[in-house]
Design a protein around this motif. Sequence first.
Motif: not given
Length: 133
Positions: A73-80, A97-107
Amino acid sequence: MSLNVVDQVILSIAIVDLAGLILWGGLCLRLGYTTTDLMLEHLKNCSAIMTRVLLRHGGPWGKLLLVGGISGIVTFPKFYLKRGELSSEDLTSFRAPLKRKLVVLQWSVISLLLVIISFGITVKSGFVSGAEH
């Protein structure tokens, strides 16, 4: 039995990829056990996550699924956002910082899965000499 250079390279890539997937799982579990409440607090108006909130009590697999859902959801927010399942206020209030970690984890998991799929196709195609029967 000795491996030729191509086989050694492919085997090395597969081992590094598998280690990366294990490391990724460990990092997701760490985030799941340490920051689940914080992430859920920031996404309290997000219906896509609130339907999955019970996963936090589902043990390690539940934590992985919940962190994976949040990172998606954080990585692809436009869809949601288009579907009305994510509040733009929730997204902007989410800690950077948490959003960045989650995006890095997703990619990183997307990349690791693409590598392992490519590895499987390579082995199945017979490019690796050990795959011949």
